[in-house]
Design a protein around this motif. Structure first.
Motif, PDB file in Angstrom:
ATOM      1  N   THR A 162       0.844  -1.186   0.000  1.00 59.81           N
ATOM      2  CA  THR A 162       0.000   0.000   0.000  1.00 59.81           C
ATOM      3  C   THR A 162       0.879   1.235   0.000  1.00 59.81           C
ATOM      4  OG1 THR A 162      -1.732  -1.157   1.221  1.00 59.81           O
ATOM      5  CG2 THR A 162      -1.834   1.250   1.200  1.00 59.81           C
ATOM      6  N   ILE A 163       0.764   2.057  -1.050  1.00 63.14           N
ATOM      7  CA  ILE A 163       1.510   3.309  -1.115  1.00 63.14           C
ATOM      8  C   ILE A 163       0.758   4.347  -0.294  1.00 63.14           C
ATOM      9  CG2 ILE A 163       2.572   5.013  -2.623  1.00 63.14           C
ATOM     10  CD1 ILE A 163       3.545   2.113  -2.986  1.00 63.14           C
ATOM     11  N   THR A 164       1.464   5.000   0.610  1.00 63.52           N
ATOM     12  CA  THR A 164       0.841   5.844   1.620  1.00 63.52           C
ATOM     13  C   THR A 164       1.573   7.169   1.733  1.00 63.52           C
ATOM     14  OG1 THR A 164       0.275   3.842   2.865  1.00 63.52           O
ATOM     15  CG2 THR A 164       0.132   5.927   4.041  1.00 63.52           C
ATOM     16  N   ALA A 165       0.810   8.240   1.915  1.00 66.84           N
ATOM     17  CA  ALA A 165       1.391   9.545   2.226  1.00 66.84           C
ATOM     18  C   ALA A 165       1.334   9.751   3.732  1.00 66.84           C
ATOM     19  CB  ALA A 165       0.632  10.659   1.517  1.00 66.84           C
ATOM     20  N   ALA A 166       2.414  10.251   4.306  1.00 67.18           N
ATOM     21  CA  ALA A 166       2.499  10.455   5.757  1.00 67.18           C
ATOM     22  C   ALA A 166       2.808  11.912   6.066  1.00 67.18           C
ATOM     23  CB  ALA A 166       3.575   9.559   6.361  1.00 67.18           C
ATOM     24  N   THR A 167       2.102  12.446   7.058  1.00 65.97           N
ATOM     25  CA  THR A 167       2.394  13.778   7.586  1.00 65.97           C
ATOM     26  C   THR A 167       2.481  13.678   9.102  1.00 65.97           C
ATOM     27  OG1 THR A 167       0.034  14.346   7.698  1.00 65.97           O
ATOM     28  CG2 THR A 167       1.229  14.991   5.695  1.00 65.97           C
ATOM     29  N   ARG A 168       3.058  14.691   9.712  1.00 63.92           N
ATOM     30  CA  ARG A 168       3.146  14.711  11.173  1.00 63.92           C
ATOM     31  C   ARG A 168       1.792  15.046  11.764  1.00 63.92           C
ATOM     32  NH1 ARG A 168       7.827  17.146   9.562  1.00 63.92           N
ATOM     33  NH2 ARG A 168       6.886  19.225   9.658  1.00 63.92           N
ATOM     34  N   ARG A 169       1.422  14.331  12.802  1.00 65.19           N
ATOM     35  CA  ARG A 169       0.189  14.616  13.514  1.00 65.19           C
ATOM     36  C   ARG A 169       0.463  15.688  14.558  1.00 65.19           C
ATOM     37  NH1 ARG A 169      -3.333   9.691  15.605  1.00 65.19           N
ATOM     38  NH2 ARG A 169      -3.642   9.619  13.353  1.00 65.19           N
ATOM     39  N   GLY A 170      -0.539  16.477  14.847  1.00 62.50           N
ATOM     40  CA  GLY A 170      -0.393  17.561  15.819  1.00 62.50           C
ATOM     41  C   GLY A 170      -0.931  18.821  15.192  1.00 62.50           C
ATOM     42  N   ALA A 171      -0.028  19.766  14.904  1.00 66.72           N
ATOM     43  CA  ALA A 171      -0.461  20.969  14.212  1.00 66.72           C
ATOM     44  C   ALA A 171      -0.979  20.577  12.838  1.00 66.72           C
ATOM     45  CB  ALA A 171       0.694  21.946  14.078  1.00 66.72           C
ATOM     46  N   PRO A 172      -2.136  21.080  12.417  1.00 70.12           N
ATOM     47  CA  PRO A 172      -2.692  20.680  11.127  1.00 70.12           C
ATOM     48  C   PRO A 172      -1.796  21.136   9.985  1.00 70.12           C
ATOM     49  CG  PRO A 172      -3.876  22.564  12.004  1.00 70.12           C
ATOM     50  CD  PRO A 172      -2.961  22.096  13.088  1.00 70.12           C
ATOM     51  N   PRO A 173      -1.733  20.364   8.896  1.00 67.64           N
ATOM     52  CA  PRO A 173      -0.902  20.775   7.760  1.00 67.64           C
ATOM     53  C   PRO A 173      -1.400  22.085   7.179  1.00 67.64           C
ATOM     54  CG  PRO A 173      -2.320  18.936   7.158  1.00 67.64           C
ATOM     55  CD  PRO A 173      -2.452  19.121   8.643  1.00 67.64           C
ATOM     56  N   GLY A 174      -0.466  22.934   6.767  1.00 64.47           N
ATOM     57  CA  GLY A 174      -0.837  24.206   6.162  1.00 64.47           C
ATOM     58  C   GLY A 174      -1.379  24.015   4.762  1.00 64.47           C
ATOM     59  N   ALA A 175      -1.766  25.140   4.157  1.00 58.72           N
ATOM     60  CA  ALA A 175      -2.365  25.101   2.823  1.00 58.72           C
ATOM     61  C   ALA A 175      -1.399  24.494   1.804  1.00 58.72           C
ATOM     62  CB  ALA A 175      -2.777  26.508   2.403  1.00 58.72           C
ATOM     63  N   ALA A 176      -0.093  24.761   1.941  1.00 63.16           N
ATOM     64  CA  ALA A 176       0.876  24.255   0.969  1.00 63.16           C
ATOM     65  C   ALA A 176       0.988  22.731   1.044  1.00 63.16           C
ATOM     66  CB  ALA A 176       2.234  24.906   1.214  1.00 63.16           C
ATOM     67  N   VAL A 177       1.098  22.175   2.263  1.00 66.32           N
ATOM     68  CA  VAL A 177       1.202  20.719   2.405  1.00 66.32           C
ATOM     69  C   VAL A 177      -0.086  20.051   1.950  1.00 66.32           C
ATOM     70  CG1 VAL A 177       1.447  18.837   4.077  1.00 66.32           C
ATOM     71  CG2 VAL A 177       2.914  20.855   4.238  1.00 66.32           C
ATOM     72  N   ARG A 178      -1.237  20.658   2.264  1.00 65.35           N
ATOM     73  CA  ARG A 178      -2.516  20.083   1.827  1.00 65.35           C
ATOM     74  C   ARG A 178      -2.602  20.056   0.305  1.00 65.35           C
ATOM     75  NH1 ARG A 178      -4.900  23.371   5.651  1.00 65.35           N
ATOM     76  NH2 ARG A 178      -5.789  24.633   3.980  1.00 65.35           N
ATOM     77  N   ALA A 179      -2.084  21.098  -0.342  1.00 67.86           N
ATOM     78  CA  ALA A 179      -2.134  21.147  -1.811  1.00 67.86           C
ATOM     79  C   ALA A 179      -1.293  20.019  -2.414  1.00 67.86           C
ATOM     80  CB  ALA A 179      -1.641  22.500  -2.312  1.00 67.86           C
ATOM     81  N   VAL A 180      -0.114  19.760  -1.842  1.00 66.91           N
ATOM     82  CA  VAL A 180       0.736  18.668  -2.338  1.00 66.91           C
ATOM     83  C   VAL A 180       0.058  17.321  -2.104  1.00 66.91           C
ATOM     84  CG1 VAL A 180       2.974  17.528  -2.134  1.00 66.91           C
ATOM     85  CG2 VAL A 180       2.832  20.025  -1.985  1.00 66.91           C
ATOM     86  N   LEU A 181      -0.523  17.148  -0.936  1.00 60.24           N
ATOM     87  CA  LEU A 181      -1.221  15.895  -0.630  1.00 60.24           C
ATOM     88  C   LEU A 181      -2.389  15.677  -1.579  1.00 60.24           C
ATOM     89  CD1 LEU A 181      -1.547  13.432   1.154  1.00 60.24           C
ATOM     90  CD2 LEU A 181      -2.791  14.841   2.798  1.00 60.24           C
ATOM     91  N   ASP A 182      -3.165  16.719  -1.846  1.00 59.21           N
ATOM     92  CA  ASP A 182      -4.294  16.596  -2.774  1.00 59.21           C
ATOM     93  C   ASP A 182      -3.816  16.243  -4.174  1.00 59.21           C
ATOM     94  OD1 ASP A 182      -6.080  17.145  -0.784  1.00 59.21           O
ATOM     95  OD2 ASP A 182      -6.334  19.261  -1.296  1.00 59.21           O
ATOM     96  N   ALA A 183      -2.695  16.854  -4.619  1.00 58.90           N
ATOM     97  CA  ALA A 183      -2.163  16.548  -5.949  1.00 58.90           C
ATOM     98  C   ALA A 183      -1.704  15.097  -6.032  1.00 58.90           C
ATOM     99  CB  ALA A 183      -1.006  17.496  -6.272  1.00 58.90           C
ATOM    100  N   LEU A 184      -1.087  14.585  -4.983  1.00 54.51           N
ATOM    101  CA  LEU A 184      -0.668  13.179  -4.964  1.00 54.51           C
ATOM    102  C   LEU A 184      -1.877  12.256  -5.041  1.00 54.51           C
ATOM    103  CD1 LEU A 184       2.131  13.308  -2.241  1.00 54.51           C
ATOM    104  CD2 LEU A 184       2.455  12.901  -4.687  1.00 54.51           C
ATOM    105  N   ARG A 185      -2.943  12.599  -4.326  1.00 56.40           N
ATOM    106  CA  ARG A 185      -4.167  11.784  -4.384  1.00 56.40           C
ATOM    107  C   ARG A 185      -4.712  11.735  -5.804  1.00 56.40           C
ATOM    108  NH1 ARG A 185      -6.970  14.744   0.655  1.00 56.40           N
ATOM    109  NH2 ARG A 185      -6.501  13.302   2.350  1.00 56.40           N
ATOM    110  N   ARG A 186      -4.754  12.877  -6.457  1.00 62.86           N
ATOM    111  CA  ARG A 186      -5.344  12.927  -7.807  1.00 62.86           C
ATOM    112  C   ARG A 186      -4.488  12.182  -8.814  1.00 62.86           C
ATOM    113  NH1 ARG A 186      -6.449  18.381  -5.921  1.00 62.86           N
ATOM    114  NH2 ARG A 186      -8.686  18.598  -5.562  1.00 62.86           N
TER     115      ARG A 186
END
Length: 312
Positions: free
Chosen positions: A267-291
């Motif tokens: 299973t290919i998985t994206a990982a981020t640090r838990r705690g402070a929510p990811p900013g707009a830039a990290v969310r944009a990269v994560l969304d692009a990887l999903r698509r």
């Protein structure tokens, strides 16, 4: 309980005196005392006690202050996350990823982001999963592409994981190999073949050795490459066979691929640090990887995923 009054209580624990709290929040000491008295009324618990001319927190006050601090940090994070939805992604995001996901996921995602968010910069760093997760925890990367199927990785509650794709492990053969025209292959049938393995101490090298040994033979290793394109070239020339993740098989090379008789999928998985929510830039990269990974799938809510236990 009013969050603002809880903040006053937390400040009192940290600063020690009502006067210091009043100076920090630009209020009069009497106003701070009044608000803390209201908090006592809200909780129905005695939170403060007088010692001479000063006040100090009771045991209940200390417990409430310390529990409230974590709660208030979560509230701050939620507010920051909601504010971020209206922000244009900008700045630098460092993406750690294993080799086979670079040209199949990372590069297409970065190309997409370059058009959609011109003020966002993505730095792609090739890291094995056993390297990328420590780098993520240490703040050296902001996002990591990894796999939850690597049992030696320490995956804990400090990580948020989002599944991106399923990737089979395949046997890669020259087109004229006797096993190239059949269905799934039992590795025991390849005990006499020359093998190309990844570099020592990498995920795929360890996986190939483990699977061959489970099939009761030690592979005769004739080449080791840290680059999958070199492995494919070696196999195409008829000099060896190899085990590779499906993402690594480049269609430009004339090789045959076969599933294993005992199918193996990661299973290919994206990982981020838990705690402070990811900013707009990290969310944009994560969304692009999903698509890129699942272009026909509906968008998942930000932050979907959880910690699990698992490469290149």
């Amino acid at each position: 309980m009013n969050p603002w009054r809880l903040r006053l209580l937390c400040r009192l624990e940290a600063l020690g005196t009502v006067r210091a709290v009043a100076q920090a929040v630009h209020m009069s000491p009497s106003s701070v005392s009044q608000q803390l008295a209201v908090l006592e009324s809200e909780t129905g618990t005695r939170l403060l006690e007088r010692t001479g001319r000063r006040v100090r927190l009771t045991s209940a006050g200390l417990i409430l202050a310390r529990r409230s601090r974590a709660l208030l940090e979560q509230m701050d994070g939620i507010e920051a996350e909601l504010r971020g939805f209206g922000q244009e992604p900008a700045g630098l995001v460092r993406l750690g990823t294993f080799q086979s996901a670079i040209h199949t996921m990372a590069v297409p995602a970065v190309r997409r982001l370059a058009h959609a968010h011109p003020h966002l910069r993505v730095e792609v760093v090739q890291l094995e999963p056993h390297e990328s997760l420590p780098a993520l925890r240490g703040g050296d990367v902001d996002l990591a592409i990894t796999t939850t199927d690597f049992g030696e990785l320490a995956l804990g509650e400090d990580l948020d994981l989002v599944a991106l794709a399923q990737d089979p492990v395949l046997l890669v053969l020259p087109p004229w190999h006797p096993a190239a025209g059949r269905g799934p292959v039992d590795l025991a049938a390849c005990a006499q073949d020359p093998w190309t393995l990844d570099m020592p101490h990498t995920y795929m090298a360890g996986l190939a050795l483990r699977l061959c040994r489970q099939a009761r033979f030690e592979p005769r290793v004739v080449a080791r490459f840290g680059n999958y394109l070199m492995t494919l070239q070696h196999v195409e020339a008829g000099l060896s066979i190899a085990l590779l993740p499906g993402l690594a098989v480049d269609a430009r090379y004339r090789v045959a691929t076969r599933e294993l008789a005992a199918p193996l999928t990661r299973t290919i998985t994206a990982a981020t640090r838990r705690g402070a929510p990811p900013g707009a830039a990290v969310r944009a990269v994560l969304d692009a990887l999903r698509r890129v990974a699942a272009p026909d799938a509906p968008d998942a809510p930000d932050g979907e995923g959880g910690a699990g236990g698992g490469a290149g």
